[in-house]
Design an enzyme around this catalytic site. Structure first.
Site, PDB file in Angstrom:
ATOM      1  N   HIS A  26       0.855  -1.192   0.000  1.00  0.00           N
ATOM      2  CA  HIS A  26       0.000   0.000   0.000  1.00  0.00           C
ATOM      3  C   HIS A  26       0.884   1.232   0.000  1.00  0.00           C
ATOM      4  CE1 HIS A  26      -2.919   3.017   1.415  1.00  0.00           C
ATOM      5  NE2 HIS A  26      -3.817   2.232   0.873  1.00  0.00           N
TER       6      HIS A  26
ATOM      7  N   GLU B 102      -7.633  -4.905  -0.475  1.00  0.00           N
ATOM      8  CA  GLU B 102      -8.164  -5.509  -1.689  1.00  0.00           C
ATOM      9  C   GLU B 102      -8.252  -7.023  -1.595  1.00  0.00           C
ATOM     10  OE1 GLU B 102      -5.190  -3.996  -4.188  1.00  0.00           O
ATOM     11  OE2 GLU B 102      -6.023  -1.970  -4.262  1.00  0.00           O
TER      12      GLU B 102
END
Length: 360
Positions: free
Chosen positions: A243, A302
């Site tokens: 991320h 995700e």
């Protein structure tokens, strides 16, 4: 100059704080860990909207009425619009809403992604759209509009947890887009359309679907390590890991992993599918730690989003739409904060092109 505005502070906000170093997300003073265990999506809307709109009592009845109001636009859906990818069809329908700035306009915009997405998915399948039930909680009605049957308590809880988890997340690309448009004093619909257009980019909201493609390619828990090693050696990105902000595990991943396990316990997820996902996650984390020791690459939101939305019956092509169902609350709150308290966003650029020749 910072490419991508890395570490550049562009706004002060009371809405959310993304603590990438410690892996913590705070929404208006409440940690995500506490929020997902105690709140429905309507509760988070009240939290986000407080101070930006006149709030009187529970938002649920007004949101239910807003779902019914925006459903009238579904009747104008033509075959060309249905043929578009769901996020583009939903964006086209959303653009028909008035560009207001009051609570009624905000709730219509919150309702719109849910109503339009479920209607478009049914139309794509050759089925008739299902009108909203204003008396139901938001997450329950979304699932009912999609399937035509009342969802289980576990399914409603799982979708609620997802919507709460993604409702706001600092100054991400789509939220910044919403604030830029809001700073011009354009209405909320304009801000949400800008945000949605940013969200549909594969580097922002388009990643959960490829997580399932990765699971399908890995095939079995035993085959997962070799497949992942080959993919990484070929320069492929392992979807669902790493991320831009978090330097440790994404707290949203744990929030959704809990919801996935509840669904699995109720029989809504194939145990073999969950076992494959957990094997892929473990193998990927081990591989990334060995091959990229200088980069913090942990599980992100995700990965478990993909499993959760698949289990709830959403097609991969609609995952970005479901993301928008939750994030729209944050977009609207940020747009109002910018319009009420901020200035016109107008950064400078540095010209690096050719200069005109000066005559000798």
């Amino acid at each position: 100059m910072k490419s991508g505005l890395e570490d550049v502070v562009a706004a002060e906000t009371v809405l959310s704080d993304v603590d990438g170093k410690n892996g913590r997300l705070i929404v208006r003073g409440v940690s995500l860990d506490d929020l997902v265990t105690s709140s429905r999506y309507e509760d988070v809307l009240e939290l986000l909207f407080d101070g930006f709109f006149p709030m009187r009592g529970s938002v649920q009845p007004a949101l239910g009425a807003a779902r019914q109001e925006v459903f009238a636009h579904v009747a104008q859906t033509d075959p060309a619009l249905v043929a578009l990818p769901p996020v583009e069809g939903m964006r086209a329908l959303l653009a028909r809403l008035d560009d207001g700035d009051d609570l009624a306009a905000a709730l219509r915009l919150v309702a719109a992604p849910s109503v339009f997405t479920t209607a478009l998915l049914r139309l794509k399948a050759g089925l008739s759209p299902i009108a909203p039930d204003a008396g139901l909680p938001h997450a329950a009605d979304v699932l009912r509009m999609m399937t035509g049957t009342m969802p289980s308590m576990q399914q409603v809880s799982a979708l609620d947890r997802y919507l709460v988890t993604v409702a706001d997340h600092g100054l991400n690309a789509s939220t910044f887009a919403a604030r830029v448009v809001a700073s011009t004093q354009a209405g909320l619909t304009s801000s949400v359309l800008a945000a949605l257009s940013a969200l549909k980019g594969p580097l922002h909201g388009g990643a959960p679907g490829p997580v399932l493609d990765m699971l399908d390619a890995a095939a079995t828990p035993a085959d997962a390590p070799a497949w992942l090693e080959s993919a990484l050696a070929n320069g492929e990105r392992l979807m669902g890991f790493g991320h831009r902000v978090y330097r440790v595990r994404d707290p949203r991943a744990d929030a959704l992993k809990g919801a996935v396990r509840v669904l699995a316990g109720s029989g809504a997820i194939d145990p073999a599918r969950l076992a494959l996902a957990e094997a892929v996650e473990a193998a990927a984390l081990d591989l990334l730690k060995r091959k990229k020791p200088d980069r913090p690459l942990d599980t992100n939101v995700e990965f478990y989003t993909a499993l959760l939305l698949e289990a709830l019956g959403f097609s991969r092509e609609a995952f970005t739409c479901v993301f928008a169902m939750g994030r729209v609350g944050g977009w609207i709150a940020h747009a109002r904060e910018q319009a009420l308290d901020g200035r016109l966003i107008r950064p400078m650029s540095v010209y690096v092109g050719p200069m005109p020749q000066v005559a000798a």
